[in-house]
Write an enzyme that holds these catalytic residues in place. Structure first.
Site, PDB file in Angstrom:
ATOM      1  N   GLY A 159       0.793  -1.224   0.000  1.00 30.55           N
ATOM      2  CA  GLY A 159       0.000   0.000   0.000  1.00 30.55           C
ATOM      3  C   GLY A 159       0.823   1.270   0.000  1.00 30.55           C
ATOM      4  O   GLY A 159       0.276   2.357  -0.155  1.00 30.55           O
ATOM      5  N   CYS A 175     -28.177  -8.554 -16.242  1.00 33.95           N
ATOM      6  CA  CYS A 175     -27.569  -8.290 -17.542  1.00 33.95           C
ATOM      7  C   CYS A 175     -28.536  -8.703 -18.655  1.00 33.95           C
ATOM      8  O   CYS A 175     -29.102  -9.801 -18.634  1.00 33.95           O
ATOM      9  CB  CYS A 175     -26.262  -9.056 -17.665  1.00 33.95           C
ATOM     10  SG  CYS A 175     -25.521  -8.970 -19.305  1.00 33.95           S
ATOM     11  N   CYS A 185     -26.667 -11.825 -20.646  1.00 30.19           N
ATOM     12  CA  CYS A 185     -26.394 -13.133 -20.029  1.00 30.19           C
ATOM     13  C   CYS A 185     -27.244 -13.377 -18.789  1.00 30.19           C
ATOM     14  O   CYS A 185     -27.205 -14.460 -18.218  1.00 30.19           O
ATOM     15  CB  CYS A 185     -24.914 -13.278 -19.691  1.00 30.19           C
ATOM     16  SG  CYS A 185     -24.393 -12.296 -18.289  1.00 30.19           S
ATOM     17  N   CYS A 222     -23.360  -6.541 -18.588  1.00 27.29           N
ATOM     18  CA  CYS A 222     -22.160  -6.740 -17.792  1.00 27.29           C
ATOM     19  C   CYS A 222     -21.064  -5.813 -18.292  1.00 27.29           C
ATOM     20  O   CYS A 222     -20.858  -5.673 -19.493  1.00 27.29           O
ATOM     21  CB  CYS A 222     -21.650  -8.175 -17.921  1.00 27.29           C
ATOM     22  SG  CYS A 222     -22.659  -9.395 -17.109  1.00 27.29           S
ATOM     23  N   CYS A 240     -19.337 -12.002 -19.382  1.00 27.19           N
ATOM     24  CA  CYS A 240     -20.651 -12.017 -20.016  1.00 27.19           C
ATOM     25  C   CYS A 240     -20.675 -13.037 -21.165  1.00 27.19           C
ATOM     26  O   CYS A 240     -21.583 -13.861 -21.275  1.00 27.19           O
ATOM     27  CB  CYS A 240     -20.975 -10.623 -20.531  1.00 27.19           C
ATOM     28  SG  CYS A 240     -22.698 -10.390 -20.993  1.00 27.19           S
TER      29      CYS A 240
END
Lengths: 274, 258
Positions: free
Chosen positions: A29, A238, A241, A263, A269
């Site tokens: 980080g 979606c 899909c 998506c 997808c």
């Protein structure tokens, strides 16, 4: 390709970037400065990510590049083709087949494995940027782990709007030490950062910073005890899909108010629709 | 006194080039006591406050502080994180200009809450309740908790700053001309408030002011500074009613009487 070193950058530069990456992995980080090079694409298009990718690519690697989750947008196509030409490596759009995935603003829906590396393109690596414009002062705040001001931002959101209104680039605490920008991924993706099996590398080209989240590292999104972090997702499925668990893009289909959700992760997808 | 002082300074020297801002300054402050440092502009009052609070390092001399655990710490030898922690919780600072410690774009509640969040509090409801409580303590309507200080009057900003300083229950308060630049009636209200809060919470304070009236109202003891030296110290009434040093006499006689 002739006239270029493998993966475009010269070996000295790659070594310098790898040293920065090693340091970044050692201090999860923490932003490590590096000597960013001019790349054959403009700042804001992924100059940081592309340098990190160039430094870690080997001849056996299979590269996937996504932009906002999609494999078929200009940025993704250009960077993929760039490395296919200057490194002669294999590329793919399949998340599971890739060994290195360079991404802009998304984490793939498919769970990543320990033998994969995720490289983020980062526009603004400093999470305290809006609160503390001075870099010197911000570095001191990081050194002393003085992050009270960051919570003031969350406090203000809850006081004014009833909930934290940060929907992307939601700040995280990495390894219980450094507050870090996850790059502008949607807050929806934040839980995927936590204890991810893959190594996550972040490259900021304009700001010349590299940072990292090593595999299986604790990553917490900032919140309050009585207002826990809640990732936001559009309420819908979606249209292609039918997925109800993926991050959705809203697409306008005509100028009479027609719209649909699809998506944002095209590979996920396509895999489901097939 | 048998209890050890909360803050003790010895032999403080500080110069800006050829100019001596502090010249062998020593003083002690006991728990719950308000000490006023008075003197004309340029006499070294603010420099003294900066050195005492560790914001500026003196050329010579030491400042000793007794922390909550009873351990004596040398302020200028302390590691930076420790000193910052003192400033965040155990100490408070009230500036002449509220803008120095307030964030003008952030709500009053956020300004007070920031000190709590800096010391690790993470419960939104509790932070907000505490902020509302302290707004009431400084006589600001708690309904204005979500308004930013730039919509407040000068006196309200100053009171908000006081609430922000006191919310962590500090044991020591540094005040630099807390009522400077305010009109007389607003001044009186803030002095009244400060006197009440400092007494109720038994807060020790170092008060820098050029206004002898403020010193008389708030402080039990007074130190008169001139050209970087403390020329006279004593009980407030004693110094103001019967000043010994010629400069103190001059200062007292210079006060306008109406």
């Amino acid at each position: 390709m002739r006239g270029y070193n493998f993966a475009y950058l010269d070996e000295q530069t790659k070594r310098m970037i790898r040293r920065a990456i090693l340091k970044a992995v050692a201090i999860p980080g923490h932003q490590v400065p590096f000597g960013g090079r001019e790349m054959p694409l403009p700042y804001g298009w992924g100059t940081g990510g592309i340098q990190v990718t160039a430094a870690i690519l080997g001849p056996q690697d299979v590269l996937k590049v996504i932009d906002q989750g999609a494999d078929d947008t200009t940025n993704a196509v250009s960077i993929r083709r760039f490395f296919a030409r200057v490194a002669g490596i294999a590329t793919t759009t399949r998340t599971t087949e890739a060994s290195v995935i360079q991404t802009r603003h998304r984490i793939p829906e498919t769970k990543l494995r320990a033998d994969q590396i995720l490289v983020y393109q980062v526009p603004q690596p400093e999470p305290l940027y809006r609160l503390e414009p001075s870099r010197v002062a911000a570095r001191r705040l990081h050194a002393l782990a003085e992050y009270g001001a960051m919570h003031v931002r969350l406090y203000e959101d809850i006081a004014r709007l009833g909930a934290v209104a940060i929907s992307y680039d939601y700040p995280v605490l990495v390894n219980r030490r450094y507050i870090t920008s996850p790059s502008p991924i949607p807050a929806f993706d934040n839980p995927k950062l936590h204890r991810m099996a893959a190594l996550q590398l972040f490259g900021a080209g304009r700001e010349k910073r590299i940072y990292a989240i090593p595999p299986y590292t604790e990553v917490r999104s900032l919140d309050f005890e009585d207002h826990p972090f809640r990732p936001h997702r559009a309420d819908g499925a979606c249209a292609l899909c039918g997925a109800r668990d993926s991050y959705l893009d809203e697409v306008l289909t005509d100028d009479r108010g027609g719209r649909m959700f699809v998506c944002s992760d095209t590979d996920y997808c396509a895999g489901r629709a097939a | 006194m048998s209890t050890p002082p909360l803050l003790r300074a010895e032999g403080l020297c500080l110069s800006y080039g050829a100019l001596a801002a502090l010249d062998q300054v020593g003083l002690a402050l006991w728990p719950g006591e308000v000490l006023a440092v008075v003197g004309e502009s340029g006499s070294g009052k603010t420099s003294l406050l900066d050195v005492l609070s560790g914001r500026r390092t003196p050329d010579a001399g030491t400042v000793l502080y007794q922390d909550e655990s009873g351990a004596t710490r040398e302020v200028h030898a302390m590691a930076a994180p420790l000193l910052r922690r003192l400033h965040r919780s155990d100490w408070g600072f009230v500036h002449q200009d509220p803008r120095e410690s307030l964030r003008m774009e952030i709500s009053a509640g956020g300004n007070i809450g920031e000190r709590l969040m800096e010391s690790g509090r993470r419960h939104y409801g509790a932070i907000r309740a505490t902020a509302a409580h302290w707004l009431a303590e400084v006589e600001i309507d708690p309904a204005r908790i979500d308004e930013p200080p730039r919509r407040f009057s000068g006196g309200m900003r100053q009171r908000l700053q006081i609430a922000r300083a006191l919310v962590t229950h500090p044991r020591l308060l540094f005040m630099d001309e807390p009522t400077g630049g305010l009109d007389v009636s607003v001044q009186a209200r803030i002095l009244d408030l400060l006197r009440r809060l400092v007494a109720r919470h038994r807060i020790a304070a170092v008060l820098v002011t050029h206004d002898l009236g403020v010193a008389r109202l708030l402080a039990q003891r007074i130190a008169v500074m001139r050209a970087g030296r403390v020329v006279e110290t004593g009980l407030t009434d004693q110094v103001l009613d019967d000043p010994l040093h010629p400069y103190s006499q001059l200062l007292v006689s210079a006060v306008l009487r109406v």
